[in-house]
Design an enzyme around this catalytic site. Sequence first.
Site, PDB file in Angstrom:
ATOM      1  N   HIS A  43      27.211 -12.340 -35.266  1.00 42.73           N
ATOM      2  CA  HIS A  43      27.414 -13.604 -35.985  1.00 42.73           C
ATOM      3  C   HIS A  43      26.341 -14.593 -35.578  1.00 42.73           C
ATOM      4  O   HIS A  43      25.862 -14.571 -34.444  1.00 42.73           O
ATOM      5  CB  HIS A  43      28.806 -14.177 -35.739  1.00 42.73           C
ATOM      6  CG  HIS A  43      29.185 -14.317 -34.288  1.00 42.73           C
ATOM      7  ND1 HIS A  43      29.609 -13.262 -33.522  1.00 42.73           N
ATOM      8  CD2 HIS A  43      29.183 -15.395 -33.467  1.00 42.73           C
ATOM      9  CE1 HIS A  43      29.866 -13.677 -32.298  1.00 42.73           C
ATOM     10  NE2 HIS A  43      29.616 -14.971 -32.225  1.00 42.73           N
TER      11      HIS A  43
ATOM     12  N   HIS B  80      25.697 -18.579 -35.288  1.00 40.48           N
ATOM     13  CA  HIS B  80      26.214 -19.946 -35.296  1.00 40.48           C
ATOM     14  C   HIS B  80      25.175 -20.837 -35.969  1.00 40.48           C
ATOM     15  O   HIS B  80      23.976 -20.739 -35.660  1.00 40.48           O
ATOM     16  CB  HIS B  80      26.391 -20.471 -33.868  1.00 40.48           C
ATOM     17  CG  HIS B  80      27.405 -19.736 -33.039  1.00 40.48           C
ATOM     18  ND1 HIS B  80      28.679 -20.211 -32.831  1.00 40.48           N
ATOM     19  CD2 HIS B  80      27.321 -18.579 -32.340  1.00 40.48           C
ATOM     20  CE1 HIS B  80      29.340 -19.378 -32.039  1.00 40.48           C
ATOM     21  NE2 HIS B  80      28.536 -18.379 -31.719  1.00 40.48           N
TER      22      HIS B  80
ATOM     23  N   CYS C 210      35.639  -8.526 -38.754  1.00 41.91           N
ATOM     24  CA  CYS C 210      35.843  -7.562 -39.848  1.00 41.91           C
ATOM     25  C   CYS C 210      37.065  -7.978 -40.658  1.00 41.91           C
ATOM     26  O   CYS C 210      37.058  -7.905 -41.898  1.00 41.91           O
ATOM     27  CB  CYS C 210      36.033  -6.147 -39.310  1.00 41.91           C
ATOM     28  SG  CYS C 210      34.490  -5.306 -38.868  1.00 41.91           S
TER      29      CYS C 210
ATOM     30  N   GLY D 128      27.889 -15.154 -23.175  1.00 45.28           N
ATOM     31  CA  GLY D 128      29.216 -15.631 -23.551  1.00 45.28           C
ATOM     32  C   GLY D 128      29.667 -15.163 -24.922  1.00 45.28           C
ATOM     33  O   GLY D 128      30.461 -15.841 -25.580  1.00 45.28           O
TER      34      GLY D 128
ATOM     35  N   ASP E 108      33.527 -22.556 -38.015  1.00 42.57           N
ATOM     36  CA  ASP E 108      34.010 -22.162 -36.691  1.00 42.57           C
ATOM     37  C   ASP E 108      35.324 -22.897 -36.408  1.00 42.57           C
ATOM     38  O   ASP E 108      35.464 -24.081 -36.685  1.00 42.57           O
ATOM     39  CB  ASP E 108      32.962 -22.496 -35.624  1.00 42.57           C
ATOM     40  CG  ASP E 108      33.230 -21.770 -34.326  1.00 42.57           C
ATOM     41  OD1 ASP E 108      32.450 -20.857 -33.984  1.00 42.57           O
ATOM     42  OD2 ASP E 108      34.229 -22.105 -33.638  1.00 42.57           O
TER      43      ASP E 108
ATOM     44  N   THR F 113      31.962 -13.722 -27.318  1.00 43.28           N
ATOM     45  CA  THR F 113      33.400 -13.441 -27.240  1.00 43.28           C
ATOM     46  C   THR F 113      33.866 -12.534 -28.378  1.00 43.28           C
ATOM     47  O   THR F 113      34.859 -11.826 -28.220  1.00 43.28           O
ATOM     48  CB  THR F 113      34.221 -14.739 -27.275  1.00 43.28           C
ATOM     49  OG1 THR F 113      33.893 -15.471 -28.457  1.00 43.28           O
ATOM     50  CG2 THR F 113      33.944 -15.590 -26.048  1.00 43.28           C
TER      51      THR F 113
ATOM     52  N   CYS G 127      38.788  -5.657 -35.078  1.00 43.89           N
ATOM     53  CA  CYS G 127      37.663  -6.592 -34.971  1.00 43.89           C
ATOM     54  C   CYS G 127      38.021  -7.835 -35.788  1.00 43.89           C
ATOM     55  O   CYS G 127      38.226  -7.751 -37.001  1.00 43.89           O
ATOM     56  CB  CYS G 127      36.369  -5.971 -35.480  1.00 43.89           C
ATOM     57  SG  CYS G 127      35.038  -7.183 -35.604  1.00 43.89           S
TER      58      CYS G 127
HETATM   59  P1  AMP Z   1      30.656 -16.251 -29.567  1.00 42.42           P
HETATM   60  O1  AMP Z   1      31.247 -16.947 -28.355  1.00 42.42           O
HETATM   61  O2  AMP Z   1      29.190 -16.451 -29.731  1.00 42.42           O
HETATM   62  O3  AMP Z   1      31.097 -14.808 -29.636  1.00 42.42           O
HETATM   63  O4  AMP Z   1      31.277 -17.005 -30.814  1.00 42.42           O
HETATM   64  C1  AMP Z   1      32.526 -16.715 -31.355  1.00 42.42           C
HETATM   65  C2  AMP Z   1      32.922 -17.929 -32.141  1.00 42.42           C
HETATM   66  O5  AMP Z   1      33.977 -17.564 -33.005  1.00 42.42           O
HETATM   67  C3  AMP Z   1      33.431 -19.100 -31.284  1.00 42.42           C
HETATM   68  O6  AMP Z   1      32.625 -20.243 -31.523  1.00 42.42           O
HETATM   69  C4  AMP Z   1      34.876 -19.290 -31.765  1.00 42.42           C
HETATM   70  O7  AMP Z   1      35.266 -20.650 -31.805  1.00 42.42           O
HETATM   71  C5  AMP Z   1      34.828 -18.669 -33.137  1.00 42.42           C
HETATM   72  N1  AMP Z   1      36.108 -18.164 -33.633  1.00 42.42           N
HETATM   73  C6  AMP Z   1      37.020 -17.412 -32.967  1.00 42.42           C
HETATM   74  N2  AMP Z   1      38.058 -17.110 -33.770  1.00 42.42           N
HETATM   75  C7  AMP Z   1      37.793 -17.690 -34.972  1.00 42.42           C
HETATM   76  C8  AMP Z   1      38.491 -17.747 -36.223  1.00 42.42           C
HETATM   77  N3  AMP Z   1      39.688 -17.137 -36.407  1.00 42.42           N
HETATM   78  N4  AMP Z   1      37.941 -18.444 -37.233  1.00 42.42           N
HETATM   79  C9  AMP Z   1      36.734 -19.061 -37.072  1.00 42.42           C
HETATM   80  N5  AMP Z   1      36.029 -19.033 -35.923  1.00 42.42           N
HETATM   81  C10 AMP Z   1      36.552 -18.360 -34.886  1.00 42.42           C
HETATM   82 ZN    ZN Z   2      33.604  -6.202 -36.974  1.00 50.32          ZN
END
Ligand code: AMP
Ligand code: ZN
Length: 110
Positions: A99, A101, A7, A92, A30, A94, A4
Amino acid sequence: MEDCLFCKIAAGDIPSKKLYEDEQVVAFYDIAPQAKVHFLVIPKRHIPSAAALTEEDGALLGHVFAVIAKLAREQGLDNGYRVISNVGEDAGQTVKHLHFHVLGGEKLPV
Ligand code: AMP
Ligand code: ZN
């Protein structure tokens, strides 16, 4: 949880630009900002999404939102900000670790 991303960020195994950390939560910028200010606040404990929250998580959620309010003040988001938590495919999501935002620093699209 193994494999993860968040994590690993919470544990410090993957680097991030951290704004804040305590025993329960971590906040970091982000990697692909969608606004002038865009950071994420996560619980350290692995929770797959907001859909997995229960009544027992009430104190944790209160803490998350208190941290968000404190960081928003520190980041100068006095004119407002948006808090978003995507849940599942249609939204969406990912990264399958809860988390929030936090977006601001400019007028956000409605
Ligand atoms: P979500 O699409 O709501 O799951 O948001 C996941 C967010 O994590 C996206 O805005 C990505 O740009 C961000 N993200 C992915 N990898 C990283 C990382 N290594 N460091 C900081 N943010 C990340
Ligand atoms: Zn996790």
